[in-house]
Design a protein around this motif. Structure first.
Motif, short mmCIF file in Angstrom:
data_model
loop_
_atom_site.label_atom_id
_atom_site.label_comp_id
_atom_site.label_asym_id
_atom_site.label_seq_id
_atom_site.Cartn_x
_atom_site.Cartn_y
_atom_site.Cartn_z
N TRP A 59 0.88 -1.15 0.00
CA TRP A 59 0.00 0.00 0.00
C TRP A 59 0.92 1.20 0.00
O TRP A 59 1.90 1.22 0.75
N GLY A 60 0.66 2.19 -0.82
CA GLY A 60 1.61 3.29 -0.88
C GLY A 60 1.03 4.57 -1.43
O GLY A 60 -0.15 4.65 -1.79
N TYR A 61 1.92 5.56 -1.51
CA TYR A 61 1.58 6.89 -2.00
C TYR A 61 2.81 7.42 -2.75
O TYR A 61 3.93 7.35 -2.23
N VAL A 62 2.58 7.91 -3.97
CA VAL A 62 3.66 8.50 -4.74
C VAL A 62 3.75 9.98 -4.38
O VAL A 62 2.83 10.75 -4.67
N VAL A 63 4.83 10.34 -3.72
CA VAL A 63 5.05 11.72 -3.29
C VAL A 63 5.49 12.56 -4.49
O VAL A 63 5.02 13.68 -4.69
N LYS A 64 6.38 11.99 -5.31
CA LYS A 64 6.94 12.69 -6.46
C LYS A 64 7.25 11.65 -7.53
O LYS A 64 7.70 10.56 -7.21
N GLY A 65 7.05 12.01 -8.78
CA GLY A 65 7.43 11.12 -9.87
C GLY A 65 6.31 10.21 -10.33
O GLY A 65 5.12 10.52 -10.21
N ARG A 66 6.71 9.03 -10.82
CA ARG A 66 5.75 8.08 -11.37
C ARG A 66 6.23 6.64 -11.16
O ARG A 66 7.40 6.33 -11.37
N LEU A 67 5.29 5.80 -10.81
CA LEU A 67 5.51 4.36 -10.60
C LEU A 67 4.65 3.61 -11.61
O LEU A 67 3.46 3.91 -11.75
N THR A 68 5.25 2.67 -12.31
CA THR A 68 4.49 1.79 -13.20
C THR A 68 4.55 0.39 -12.62
O THR A 68 5.64 -0.15 -12.41
N MET A 69 3.39 -0.17 -12.31
CA MET A 69 3.30 -1.55 -11.83
C MET A 69 2.98 -2.43 -13.02
O MET A 69 1.97 -2.21 -13.72
N HIS A 70 3.84 -3.40 -13.27
CA HIS A 70 3.62 -4.39 -14.33
C HIS A 70 2.91 -5.57 -13.69
O HIS A 70 3.49 -6.26 -12.84
N LEU A 71 1.65 -5.76 -14.05
CA LEU A 71 0.80 -6.82 -13.50
C LEU A 71 0.47 -7.82 -14.60
O LEU A 71 0.53 -7.48 -15.79
N PRO A 72 0.08 -9.04 -14.23
CA PRO A 72 -0.25 -10.03 -15.27
C PRO A 72 -1.32 -9.54 -16.26
O PRO A 72 -1.29 -9.90 -17.42
N ASP A 73 -2.26 -8.71 -15.78
CA ASP A 73 -3.34 -8.23 -16.65
C ASP A 73 -3.02 -6.92 -17.36
O ASP A 73 -3.87 -6.36 -18.03
N GLY A 74 -1.80 -6.40 -17.19
CA GLY A 74 -1.42 -5.16 -17.84
C GLY A 74 -0.80 -4.19 -16.85
O GLY A 74 -0.77 -4.43 -15.65
N ASP A 75 -0.31 -3.08 -17.36
CA ASP A 75 0.38 -2.09 -16.54
C ASP A 75 -0.61 -1.12 -15.90
O ASP A 75 -1.63 -0.78 -16.49
N GLU A 76 -0.25 -0.67 -14.70
CA GLU A 76 -0.98 0.38 -13.99
C GLU A 76 0.02 1.47 -13.66
O GLU A 76 1.11 1.18 -13.13
N ILE A 77 -0.31 2.71 -13.96
CA ILE A 77 0.57 3.84 -13.69
C ILE A 77 0.02 4.63 -12.51
O ILE A 77 -1.18 4.93 -12.45
N VAL A 78 0.91 4.92 -11.56
CA VAL A 78 0.55 5.71 -10.38
C VAL A 78 1.46 6.93 -10.37
O VAL A 78 2.68 6.80 -10.40
N GLU A 79 0.85 8.10 -10.35
CA GLU A 79 1.62 9.34 -10.43
C GLU A 79 1.59 10.10 -9.11
O GLU A 79 0.80 9.79 -8.22
N ALA A 80 2.44 11.12 -9.02
CA ALA A 80 2.53 11.94 -7.82
C ALA A 80 1.14 12.38 -7.38
O ALA A 80 0.31 12.78 -8.21
N GLY A 81 0.88 12.23 -6.07
CA GLY A 81 -0.40 12.61 -5.51
C GLY A 81 -1.41 11.48 -5.48
O GLY A 81 -2.53 11.66 -4.99
N GLU A 82 -1.03 10.29 -5.97
CA GLU A 82 -1.95 9.15 -5.98
C GLU A 82 -1.50 8.07 -5.01
O GLU A 82 -0.30 7.80 -4.87
N ALA A 83 -2.48 7.44 -4.36
CA ALA A 83 -2.24 6.29 -3.49
C ALA A 83 -2.50 5.02 -4.29
O ALA A 83 -3.21 5.04 -5.30
N TYR A 84 -1.93 3.91 -3.82
CA TYR A 84 -2.10 2.66 -4.54
C TYR A 84 -2.08 1.46 -3.59
O TYR A 84 -1.60 1.54 -2.47
N TYR A 85 -2.61 0.36 -4.11
CA TYR A 85 -2.47 -0.95 -3.49
C TYR A 85 -2.13 -1.90 -4.63
O TYR A 85 -2.71 -1.82 -5.71
N THR A 86 -1.18 -2.79 -4.38
CA THR A 86 -0.88 -3.83 -5.36
C THR A 86 -0.68 -5.15 -4.64
O THR A 86 -0.04 -5.21 -3.59
N PRO A 87 -1.27 -6.22 -5.16
CA PRO A 87 -1.09 -7.54 -4.56
C PRO A 87 0.23 -8.16 -5.00
O PRO A 87 0.90 -7.65 -5.90
#
Length: 125
Positions: A59-87
């Protein structure tokens, strides 16, 4: 209660070229502030784990920049100011200069990072 700041010198600190992480553990979870100055695709470092993918929930929050999660069903992009959960079952890629705050189950994270560290040593050695 546990808390952590981005510059907390009392935290466990790990550094390597282009990366700094500060960690604190509490009640079975790890809090992390991570800075990725160089960024990059970290997929190769999960080699040897099931499906060559991270085996921890995050579980996280992108403070600055961009995170790309590569998942079996495709990529998810999380940018600054967004929270996320990934299994479990992902790999990740970060833009240079990305800063994250992340919460992970300590045991899952430790098992994953043990393999990541072996892969890092193989690359350096």
């Amino acid at each position: 209660m546990a808390k952590l700041s981005i510059d907390d010198e009392s935290a466990r600190v790990e550094r390597m070229t282009g990366y700094e992480g500060r960690y604190r553990e509490a009640d079975g979870y790890t809090i992390a502030f991570e800075r990725f100055e160089e960024g990059g695709d970290f997929t190769p470092f999960y080699k040897g784990l099931p499906d060559d993918r991270c085996q921890s929930h995050h579980w996280g929050y992108v403070v600055k920049g961009r995170l790309t999660m590569h998942l079996p069903d495709g990529d998810e992009i999380v940018e600054a100011g967004e929270a996320y959960y990934t299994p479990p079952g992902h790999t990740d890629e970060l833009d240079p200069g990305t800063i994250l705050v992340e919460f992970s189950p300590t045991e899952e994270l430790a098992r994953t990072l043990a393999v990541v560290e072996q892969n890092l040593q193989s690359e350096v050695g």
